[in-house]
Design a protein around this motif. Structure first.
Motif, PDB file in Angstrom:
ATOM      1  N   ASP A  37      -6.525   1.693  16.387  1.00 55.27           N
ATOM      2  CA  ASP A  37      -7.252   1.408  14.981  1.00 55.27           C
ATOM      3  C   ASP A  37      -6.359   1.876  13.777  1.00 55.27           C
ATOM      4  OD1 ASP A  37      -8.757   0.077  13.058  1.00 55.27           O
ATOM      5  OD2 ASP A  37     -10.133   1.536  13.184  1.00 55.27           O
ATOM      6  N   PHE A  38      -5.241   1.164  13.398  1.00 48.23           N
ATOM      7  CA  PHE A  38      -4.388   1.506  12.294  1.00 48.23           C
ATOM      8  C   PHE A  38      -4.946   1.360  11.094  1.00 48.23           C
ATOM      9  CE2 PHE A  38      -1.489   1.750  15.915  1.00 48.23           C
ATOM     10  CZ  PHE A  38      -0.498   2.678  15.595  1.00 48.23           C
ATOM     11  N   LYS A  39      -4.847   2.457  10.214  1.00 51.09           N
ATOM     12  CA  LYS A  39      -5.396   2.392   8.904  1.00 51.09           C
ATOM     13  C   LYS A  39      -4.571   1.378   7.737  1.00 51.09           C
ATOM     14  CE  LYS A  39      -7.007   5.098   4.850  1.00 51.09           C
ATOM     15  NZ  LYS A  39      -8.395   4.543   4.820  1.00 51.09           N
ATOM     16  N   LEU A  40      -4.927   0.586   6.900  1.00 51.15           N
ATOM     17  CA  LEU A  40      -4.095   0.127   6.080  1.00 51.15           C
ATOM     18  C   LEU A  40      -4.197   1.000   4.881  1.00 51.15           C
ATOM     19  CD1 LEU A  40      -5.157  -3.837   6.729  1.00 51.15           C
ATOM     20  CD2 LEU A  40      -3.107  -2.803   7.548  1.00 51.15           C
ATOM     21  N   HIS A  41      -3.189   1.727   4.567  1.00 52.36           N
ATOM     22  CA  HIS A  41      -3.112   2.618   3.556  1.00 52.36           C
ATOM     23  C   HIS A  41      -2.924   1.865   2.027  1.00 52.36           C
ATOM     24  CE1 HIS A  41      -3.294   6.413   5.472  1.00 52.36           C
ATOM     25  NE2 HIS A  41      -2.498   5.920   6.405  1.00 52.36           N
ATOM     26  N   ASP A  42      -3.399   2.382   1.040  1.00 48.31           N
ATOM     27  CA  ASP A  42      -2.882   1.975  -0.268  1.00 48.31           C
ATOM     28  C   ASP A  42      -2.667   3.626  -1.141  1.00 48.31           C
ATOM     29  OD1 ASP A  42      -5.319   3.631  -0.998  1.00 48.31           O
ATOM     30  OD2 ASP A  42      -6.652   1.755  -1.232  1.00 48.31           O
TER      31      ASP A  42
ATOM     32  N   SER B  44      -4.765   6.327  -0.500  1.00 53.30           N
ATOM     33  CA  SER B  44      -5.177   7.046   1.100  1.00 53.30           C
ATOM     34  C   SER B  44      -3.768   7.540   1.751  1.00 53.30           C
ATOM     35  CB  SER B  44      -5.944   5.938   1.992  1.00 53.30           C
ATOM     36  OG  SER B  44      -5.223   4.785   2.269  1.00 53.30           O
TER      37      SER B  44
ATOM     38  N   SER C 189       0.656  -5.964   4.317  1.00 50.31           N
ATOM     39  CA  SER C 189      -0.101  -5.087   5.324  1.00 50.31           C
ATOM     40  C   SER C 189       1.034  -4.225   6.390  1.00 50.31           C
ATOM     41  CB  SER C 189      -1.078  -6.124   6.085  1.00 50.31           C
ATOM     42  OG  SER C 189      -2.106  -6.588   5.288  1.00 50.31           O
TER      43      SER C 189
ATOM     44  N   VAL D 125       0.352  -0.246   6.915  1.00 47.81           N
ATOM     45  CA  VAL D 125       0.330   0.219   8.264  1.00 47.81           C
ATOM     46  C   VAL D 125       1.418   1.384   8.391  1.00 47.81           C
ATOM     47  CG1 VAL D 125       0.822  -0.128  10.820  1.00 47.81           C
ATOM     48  CG2 VAL D 125      -0.616  -1.539   9.386  1.00 47.81           C
TER      49      VAL D 125
ATOM     50  N   GLU E 202       1.543   5.248   7.213  1.00 47.25           N
ATOM     51  CA  GLU E 202       1.217   6.358   8.011  1.00 47.25           C
ATOM     52  C   GLU E 202       2.320   7.402   8.154  1.00 47.25           C
ATOM     53  OE1 GLU E 202      -1.734   8.930   9.724  1.00 47.25           O
ATOM     54  OE2 GLU E 202      -2.363   6.904   8.574  1.00 47.25           O
TER      55      GLU E 202
ATOM     56  N   THR F  82      -1.352  -6.095  12.932  1.00 49.46           N
ATOM     57  CA  THR F  82      -1.211  -6.043  11.533  1.00 49.46           C
ATOM     58  C   THR F  82      -2.006  -7.458  11.049  1.00 49.46           C
ATOM     59  OG1 THR F  82       0.883  -4.715  11.577  1.00 49.46           O
ATOM     60  CG2 THR F  82       0.274  -5.702   9.364  1.00 49.46           C
TER      61      THR F  82
END
Length: 184
Positions: free
Chosen positions: A3-8, A11, A32, A36, A39, A169
């Motif tokens: 579960d990869f986070k979609l950073h902004d 974050s 997107s 990803v 990270e 993604t």
């Protein structure tokens, strides 16, 4: 799958924040893929640099699209094919080029077809192309620089295609209308 986070920009790790700001400024959104990649600030920075180097390569917009989409389609990238369809349209690449790339049908001219054939040869043979592969590429009007520019572009797209496969993604809203799946 992981579960990869979609950073902004809030974050993301510290080193990725200015890179995401650059994406926001350049694309009017944070793609997107970049969210990803954030990270790992090093991965996002490398991808952004490779992207700029490909833009600055010896290929015109039609040729960039041929190499990008040939790689994306060969790797069956659910994210990059629609994204590069939208990018090609923004770059004013003709649908006579875009659609055959998406559908793996003949391109409108022999030179672009030779570029696709060479790109596929490099991918499928992992760089161990034959003299015949090189001769056909050179005969089509390409030279040593373009051999290297294909490899440069392959480096960029390998990063994005593989990350998109692993992270699953999500396709950005502006590109969803260009959704694609590989012909069987």
């Amino acid at each position: 799958m992981a579960d990869f986070k979609l950073h902004d920009t809030e974050s993301a790790p510290e080193g990725a924040k200015p890179l995401l700001e650059k994406s926001q400024k350049g694309f009017g959104m944070i793609p997107s893929l970049h969210a990803v990649m954030a990270e790992s600030p090093q991965v996002l920075e490398a991808y952004q640099k490779l992207h700029q180097l490909v833009l600055d390569s010896s290929f015109d917009n039609d040729e960039k699209t041929v190499v990008w989409q040939t790689i994306n389609v060969e790797n069956a990238c659910h994210y990059c094919v629609p994204a590069h369809t939208g990018i090609a349209k923004m770059m004013e690449v003709s649908d006579d080029i875009i659609e055959p790339l998406r559908n793996e049908t003949p391109l409108p001219n022999e030179k672009l077809e030779a570029l696709r054939d060479f790109t596929l040869a490099v991918m499928r043979k992992q760089g161990n192309v034959s003299e015949e592969d090189l001769d056909a590429f050179f005969k089509a009007g390409y030279g040593h620089r373009q051999v290297l520019d294909v490899i440069l572009t392959l480096s960029q797209k390998t990063m994005s295609n593989y990350i998109n496969h692993i992270a699953q993604t999500p396709v950005d809203e502006p590109f969803q209308k260009f959704a694609w799946s590989k012909n069987q």
